[in-house]
Design a protein around this motif. Structure first.
Motif, PDB file in Angstrom:
ATOM      1  N   ALA A   1     -13.784 -48.697  -7.911  1.00 21.63           N
ATOM      2  CA  ALA A   1     -13.574 -47.213  -6.653  1.00 21.63           C
ATOM      3  C   ALA A   1     -13.874 -45.585  -7.478  1.00 21.63           C
ATOM      4  N   GLU A   2     -13.902 -45.943  -9.291  1.00 24.82           N
ATOM      5  CA  GLU A   2     -14.404 -44.817  -9.921  1.00 24.82           C
ATOM      6  C   GLU A   2     -15.982 -45.587  -9.758  1.00 24.82           C
ATOM      7  N   SER A   3     -15.935 -46.487  -9.978  1.00 24.70           N
ATOM      8  CA  SER A   3     -18.106 -46.430  -9.694  1.00 24.70           C
ATOM      9  C   SER A   3     -18.323 -46.000  -8.500  1.00 24.70           C
ATOM     10  N   ILE A   4     -18.016 -46.225  -7.206  1.00 23.41           N
ATOM     11  CA  ILE A   4     -18.281 -45.705  -6.544  1.00 23.41           C
ATOM     12  C   ILE A   4     -18.460 -44.108  -5.924  1.00 23.41           C
ATOM     13  N   LEU A   5     -17.292 -43.888  -6.949  1.00 24.25           N
ATOM     14  CA  LEU A   5     -17.264 -41.780  -6.269  1.00 24.25           C
ATOM     15  C   LEU A   5     -18.357 -41.235  -7.077  1.00 24.25           C
ATOM     16  N   LYS A   6     -18.481 -42.536  -8.213  1.00 21.35           N
ATOM     17  CA  LYS A   6     -20.273 -41.499  -8.455  1.00 21.35           C
ATOM     18  C   LYS A   6     -21.069 -41.248  -7.196  1.00 21.35           C
ATOM     19  N   THR A   7     -21.489 -42.350  -6.548  1.00 19.30           N
ATOM     20  CA  THR A   7     -22.681 -42.563  -5.074  1.00 19.30           C
ATOM     21  C   THR A   7     -22.042 -41.139  -4.268  1.00 19.30           C
ATOM     22  N   ASN A   8     -23.100 -41.191  -3.713  1.00 19.62           N
ATOM     23  CA  ASN A   8     -22.938 -40.130  -2.442  1.00 19.62           C
ATOM     24  C   ASN A   8     -22.636 -40.825  -1.404  1.00 19.62           C
ATOM     25  N   CYS A   9     -22.311 -41.858  -1.322  1.00 18.00           N
ATOM     26  CA  CYS A   9     -21.918 -42.912  -0.326  1.00 18.00           C
ATOM     27  C   CYS A   9     -19.872 -42.912   0.080  1.00 18.00           C
ATOM     28  N   ARG A  10     -20.367 -42.158   1.145  1.00 17.79           N
ATOM     29  CA  ARG A  10     -18.834 -42.338   1.783  1.00 17.79           C
ATOM     30  C   ARG A  10     -17.896 -43.187   1.917  1.00 17.79           C
ATOM     31  N   ALA A  11     -16.974 -43.708   0.703  1.00 18.51           N
ATOM     32  CA  ALA A  11     -16.426 -45.339   1.006  1.00 18.51           C
ATOM     33  C   ALA A  11     -15.605 -44.562   1.684  1.00 18.51           C
ATOM     34  N   TYR A  12     -15.135 -46.023   1.764  1.00 23.96           N
ATOM     35  CA  TYR A  12     -13.157 -45.858   2.765  1.00 23.96           C
ATOM     36  C   TYR A  12     -13.050 -47.335   2.582  1.00 23.96           C
ATOM     37  N   GLU A  13     -11.374 -47.800   2.669  1.00 27.04           N
ATOM     38  CA  GLU A  13     -10.766 -48.998   1.979  1.00 27.04           C
ATOM     39  C   GLU A  13     -10.130 -48.764   3.552  1.00 27.04           C
ATOM     40  N   SER A  14     -10.070 -50.430   3.868  1.00 27.14           N
ATOM     41  CA  SER A  14      -9.000 -50.588   5.594  1.00 27.14           C
ATOM     42  C   SER A  14      -8.309 -51.109   4.975  1.00 27.14           C
ATOM     43  N   TYR A  15      -7.149 -50.831   5.282  1.00 29.27           N
ATOM     44  CA  TYR A  15      -5.863 -52.444   6.384  1.00 29.27           C
ATOM     45  C   TYR A  15      -6.340 -53.069   7.223  1.00 29.27           C
ATOM     46  N   GLY A  16      -5.595 -54.273   7.617  1.00 23.69           N
ATOM     47  CA  GLY A  16      -5.190 -54.556   8.569  1.00 23.69           C
ATOM     48  C   GLY A  16      -5.224 -56.068   8.399  1.00 23.69           C
ATOM     49  N   MET A  17      -5.620 -56.630   8.977  1.00 21.33           N
ATOM     50  CA  MET A  17      -5.212 -58.174   9.140  1.00 21.33           C
ATOM     51  C   MET A  17      -5.938 -58.747  10.947  1.00 21.33           C
ATOM     52  N   THR A  18      -6.259 -60.437  10.720  1.00 26.23           N
ATOM     53  CA  THR A  18      -7.300 -60.628  12.371  1.00 26.23           C
ATOM     54  C   THR A  18      -6.290 -60.596  13.057  1.00 26.23           C
ATOM     55  N   GLU A  19      -4.934 -60.570  12.340  1.00 26.45           N
ATOM     56  CA  GLU A  19      -3.174 -60.674  13.789  1.00 26.45           C
ATOM     57  C   GLU A  19      -3.515 -58.911  14.393  1.00 26.45           C
ATOM     58  N   THR A  20      -4.150 -58.071  13.281  1.00 26.27           N
ATOM     59  CA  THR A  20      -4.644 -56.626  14.359  1.00 26.27           C
ATOM     60  C   THR A  20      -5.891 -56.391  14.853  1.00 26.27           C
ATOM     61  N   ILE A  21      -6.834 -57.433  14.870  1.00 22.53           N
ATOM     62  CA  ILE A  21      -8.306 -57.118  14.895  1.00 22.53           C
ATOM     63  C   ILE A  21      -8.958 -56.098  14.277  1.00 22.53           C
ATOM     64  N   SER A  22      -9.427 -56.812  13.233  1.00 19.24           N
ATOM     65  CA  SER A  22      -9.710 -55.928  12.160  1.00 19.24           C
ATOM     66  C   SER A  22      -8.108 -55.139  11.638  1.00 19.24           C
ATOM     67  N   HIS A  23      -9.132 -53.760  10.785  1.00 20.14           N
ATOM     68  CA  HIS A  23      -8.547 -52.713  10.644  1.00 20.14           C
ATOM     69  C   HIS A  23      -7.075 -52.080  11.670  1.00 20.14           C
ATOM     70  N   ILE A  24      -6.438 -51.609  11.031  1.00 21.46           N
ATOM     71  CA  ILE A  24      -5.554 -49.839  11.945  1.00 21.46           C
ATOM     72  C   ILE A  24      -5.247 -48.872  11.053  1.00 21.46           C
ATOM     73  N   ALA A  25      -6.043 -48.941   9.625  1.00 17.60           N
ATOM     74  CA  ALA A  25      -5.539 -47.476   9.040  1.00 17.60           C
ATOM     75  C   ALA A  25      -7.007 -47.837   8.312  1.00 17.60           C
ATOM     76  N   ILE A  26      -7.425 -46.333   7.706  1.00 19.85           N
ATOM     77  CA  ILE A  26      -8.635 -46.378   7.013  1.00 19.85           C
ATOM     78  C   ILE A  26      -7.732 -45.012   5.705  1.00 19.85           C
ATOM     79  N   LYS A  27      -8.612 -45.442   4.581  1.00 17.90           N
ATOM     80  CA  LYS A  27      -8.354 -44.365   3.385  1.00 17.90           C
ATOM     81  C   LYS A  27      -9.524 -44.492   2.611  1.00 17.90           C
ATOM     82  N   SER A  28      -9.938 -42.983   2.552  1.00 21.76           N
ATOM     83  CA  SER A  28     -10.924 -42.788   2.049  1.00 21.76           C
ATOM     84  C   SER A  28     -10.977 -43.176   0.042  1.00 21.76           C
ATOM     85  N   ILE A  29     -11.591 -43.545  -0.435  1.00 25.75           N
ATOM     86  CA  ILE A  29     -11.398 -43.833  -1.601  1.00 25.75           C
ATOM     87  C   ILE A  29     -11.697 -43.040  -2.771  1.00 25.75           C
ATOM     88  N   GLY A  30     -10.453 -43.086  -3.454  1.00 24.53           N
ATOM     89  CA  GLY A  30     -10.359 -42.154  -4.741  1.00 24.53           C
ATOM     90  C   GLY A  30      -8.205 -42.265  -4.151  1.00 24.53           C
TER      91      GLY A  30
END
Length: 343
Positions: free
Chosen positions: A168-197
């Protein structure tokens, strides 16, 4: 079945009618490289007359299994992601994940549903080359090996397993808008997102969240499934749209009557231990369970000052070094099997 293909959809720079995509899928399945065969196989399933597809779970918390997902629900999931990230037709995207699993399948579904221009490359540890993309989904290992090329990606979605503190610290040093997802196969991939950091996850449109009597997350997503999804993830719900993930109830340690969340300890230690590790427990006559720290790789000395932010109950009573962690098919650490093998 033409409704499943947006007119702006392109695969590796080519537009397709329904019949042309069907022919391409058959060609890939019969003549492609292994990763292309998997893509062809899924496309054939997607384009057939059935209303569902079979999807393999990752096996990170149990035995891998096949489950049935409605195509209409997968389309709804794709649209929700499109709304969240404002993915417009002709948006450039990259598929660098296996089409064997839900994350790879959903990149294809998003592209066909939203009209994305999707390039496909063989899944490997460093999939980015020189081309720029608006939207890419990766697992943490791929991101860690692509830090010097994240400037090529406008929006990066990271899933599969938790993003480490160092990554996360390394990603924040870039200009990429990065997000971490929360989910599982049963939820058909992610159902929630958060920005890195950030700590809090924000749910996608048309997703309702609550807790059961174990304080575990309960998901209601009527467009994805008619059933409530009861997880084993302990959460703190901040408001109807946001929650903080505390840890899995399967991993909770009861040491001397005190409930301890391994993930909370891992978060506190992450900035000090640069190799892979996890917190687990061993049976103990006095405490019932004692906290242990399991580290991958050769043994080295740890400065005990790194434990100063931990409570006396959280401090590991034993440190174990193992040659190599056991992983699932999708490269997640299998804590249980690692302990069975080494501890």
């Amino acid at each position: 079945m033409n409704q499943f293909i947006h007119p702006d959809f392109k695969l590796n720079g080519r537009s397709f009618s329904y019949l042309e995509l069907l022919a391409e899928a058959l060609y890939l399945k019969e003549n492609g490289q292994l990763f292309e065969k998997k893509i062809g196989k899924f496309l054939l399933e997607w384009l057939n007359n059935e209303s569902f597809v079979f999807v393999q779970t990752s096996g990170s918390t149990g035995k891998p299994k096949q489950i049935l997902l409605d195509k209409s629900a997968m389309i709804a999931s794709a649209k929700a992601t499109g709304t969240f990230f404002n993915l417009q037709p002709t948006t450039s995207a990259l598929l660098c994940l296996s089409a064997d699993y839900i994350a790879g399948k959903m990149m294809l579904v998003r592209a066909m549903t939203l009209g994305l221009h999707l390039d496909v490359v063989e899944p490997n540890s460093a999939p980015l080359e020189s081309k720029k993309y608006n939207f890419v989904a990766m697992v943490p290992m791929q991101v860690a090996n692509s830090l010097d090329k994240l400037h090529l990606v406008s929006t990066l979605l990271i899933g599969g397993t938790k993003v480490s503190f160092q990554l996360a610290e390394s990603i924040l040093k870039t200009n990429c808008r990065a997000y971490e997802s929360y989910g599982m196969t049963e939820t058909i991939s992610h159902i929630a997102i958060k920005s890195i950091g950030e700590k809090e996850f924000t749910v996608l449109p048309n997703v309702l969240i609550s807790k059961d009597n174990r304080n575990c997350l309960v998901i209601e997503a009527s467009e994805l499934t008619t059933d409530k999804i009861i997880t084993n993830d302990i959460v703190e719900i901040l408001n109807p749209a946001q929650f903080i993930l505390k840890g899995r109830i399967d991993n909770v340690i009861n040491s001397g009557g005190v409930k301890i969340f391994p993930e909370e300890i891992e978060d506190k230690l992450a900035k000090y231990i640069t190799v892979r590790f996890f917190i687990a427990s061993k049976p103990d006559e006095k405490l019932g369970e004692k906290v242990i720290l399991v580290i991958e790789g050769k043994s080295f000395e740890l400065d005990t000052i790194i434990f100063s932010r931990l409570s006396k109950y959280q401090i590991p009573k034993e440190i174990i070094f193992v040659d190599e962690f056991v992983e699932t098919e999708t490269n997640k650490i299998n804590r249980k099997k690692t302990l069975e093998k080494w501890a």
